[in-house]
Scaffold this motif. Sequence first.
Motif, PDB file in Angstrom:
ATOM      1  N   ARG A 219     -30.724 -35.554 -10.806  1.00 50.48           N
ATOM      2  CA  ARG A 219     -31.235 -34.240 -10.441  1.00 50.48           C
ATOM      3  C   ARG A 219     -30.989 -33.272 -11.589  1.00 50.48           C
ATOM      4  N   CYS A 220     -31.872 -32.297 -11.691  1.00 53.52           N
ATOM      5  CA  CYS A 220     -31.733 -31.224 -12.678  1.00 53.52           C
ATOM      6  C   CYS A 220     -32.063 -29.918 -11.958  1.00 53.52           C
ATOM      7  N   ASP A 221     -31.149 -28.981 -11.956  1.00 57.23           N
ATOM      8  CA  ASP A 221     -31.320 -27.748 -11.192  1.00 57.23           C
ATOM      9  C   ASP A 221     -31.932 -26.613 -12.003  1.00 57.23           C
ATOM     10  N   THR A 222     -32.203 -26.851 -13.277  1.00 55.86           N
ATOM     11  CA  THR A 222     -32.688 -25.782 -14.157  1.00 55.86           C
ATOM     12  C   THR A 222     -34.189 -25.899 -14.369  1.00 55.86           C
ATOM     13  N   GLU A 223     -34.891 -24.801 -14.273  1.00 57.47           N
ATOM     14  CA  GLU A 223     -36.328 -24.792 -14.555  1.00 57.47           C
ATOM     15  C   GLU A 223     -36.551 -24.687 -16.056  1.00 57.47           C
ATOM     16  N   PRO A 315     -33.982 -33.454  -1.190  1.00 55.36           N
ATOM     17  CA  PRO A 315     -33.792 -34.389  -2.301  1.00 55.36           C
ATOM     18  C   PRO A 315     -33.307 -33.717  -3.577  1.00 55.36           C
ATOM     19  N   ASP A 316     -33.721 -32.479  -3.825  1.00 57.23           N
ATOM     20  CA  ASP A 316     -33.282 -31.811  -5.047  1.00 57.23           C
ATOM     21  C   ASP A 316     -31.802 -31.451  -4.993  1.00 57.23           C
ATOM     22  N   GLU A 317     -31.303 -31.116  -3.813  1.00 54.65           N
ATOM     23  CA  GLU A 317     -29.893 -30.754  -3.661  1.00 54.65           C
ATOM     24  C   GLU A 317     -29.039 -31.942  -3.246  1.00 54.65           C
TER      25      GLU A 317
END
Length: 612
Positions: A219-223, A315-317
């Motif tokens: 996962r990557c939380d940064t745009e 799914p993102d978290e």
Amino acid sequence: MKMLPFALSLCVSATAATYYVDSSAGNDAADGLSPQTAWQSLAKVNRSPAQPGDQVLFKRGGLWRGNLRPGKGSLDHVTRYADYGEGPLPIIQGSIAADDPALWEQLRPGLWRTTTPTIGERTALDREFRTGHWACYFEADASAHAFNHGGEKGHVVVTLNVSKAGTHRNHIQLWGPVVPYFDDTLIITLRARSKMPIKLKNIDVLQEQTPWRRFANGRCDTELRDEWQEIEIVLNRISEITPEPMKLHFGLGNQLRDGEEIQLQVLKAEIANKVGGLELATDVGNIIFDHGKACGWKKWGVDQLDNVGDYYYAPDEQCVYLRYDGNPAELHKSIELAMRGHVVNHGGRKNILFENLAIRYGASHGFGGGSSERITIRGCDLYYIGGAHQFTRPDGKPVRFGNGIEFWGDAKDNLVENCRLWEIYDAALTNQGREDTEVNITYRNNVIWNAEFSFEYWNRKLTENITFVNNTCVDAGYGWAHAQRPDPNGAHLMFYSNRAKTRNFIIKDNIFVQTTHAGMRMDLDWLDAITLDYNLWHVGDKPIYRLAKNNRIMLEQLPELQKQFPVDVHSQFGMPVFMDAAKRDYRLAPDSIGRSGASDGGPFGARARLKD
């Protein structure tokens, strides 16, 4: 009836070993060769794959969490996974426990979320990872290219240029450097920019060749934006199997736009362990409260959590949101989160015997896998299986899946007998495929209840010698999942659209009782290729068959159909009396219909292991 060559499966190698596994008193550092020196974990079993002729025995009364990947049998020698000792069947379950109140946090009254792990001490990997080569693969109508060039301190910069975006994640794939083995978590720090704003999804560590096994989800939380910035990708290991070679992988096809340009540069890679919280790296297909007293209702967004028990896997978290009046772990003794993945994956395996195991709480298949041969599953219990997100259709509607026992694709000489299966999202038993060959598969003496389908089949190439005999099938469509399915359509026999050349497909001597929609469903009529007779049916006011073009055949209409197709000519119709249906004892009572009249003159339904 053609007999399957199961006698070959009973050969044992003179050099074979027997390994013992004890979940409470075992030790993975031991040799596993006696009950006193038993292994302890499923991870150890998977890391030490059995060889042809070996046995792996799980101690009765034990419980193991995770997924079993069996070793290999050979043409002459069976590999056996079974039980030893006294007590209830050994349990292998594909779920994560969430019964500690500290694992839930309240966001607002009535809305709870699982806590996520924090990353512990990090250890740097060597420089090779930063200088690895990147490549692009595209398919369908998509088009994209990747270019590698030198960057600061020799760190490779990859530029991905997209000429035409895709509609599925696989349509454009970016493959990164080879990833070394890691135990828990891999954190990759990159410099990144994107011509158009994008948040990277579908990140994993994937085997670079068939069967494309997934080792870790990321996962990557940064745009990403047009200016360079540092980002972190956190990859969590999800598999006990280490595929080779495995690489960093992005499935970008449905995230990109025409004319997109993305640049990535690995700055460093570190390994770490996680502390606390719940690691939910794959979809949660079901929540089982107190071992089945209640189940969660899967939704597709936090804004849809209207009723107590509604949940959403983000799914993102990589966490679960749950609508509940109070901390769920304070209100229930047991909460199990069923995770996506086959509990037992027999894909590509030959001559394996699974015997006397309990397989439960998995969100994909209980037993699943393609290209299997001479697989025998005997005396096993399978329950609360399925419900995971499989894919999302182009119209935006999600599709869920999960069968009790599935033989996918090419399969031959397989046997399922004396098993019990209940609370299954899709089919209790199934062999299915696309352009595949499915031959010599037998299902006999099994007891099934509360599955959406008791038996499902479809194929497009060649199917022959499929036998479904002496099974007791009750309450199709009455399980935990029926009401929350997008397509509730309970049926004992679900045959969809069979286009395969089909020979010697036999369904006889079974009991089929109660269904929500129909006794049998066929979306394409192939009654001329099936032997369907000597069964005991009771479907109440539902159609006994639902044939192509929505042609519903009620029981009183069956004689007219039989003038064209000799189906169920010798079958009996009526409600059987069971010894104790409330306790799932489906033995026929002395005064019941069906105690005689099967093809051999004996009783209909399963004739072995009908109760504990």
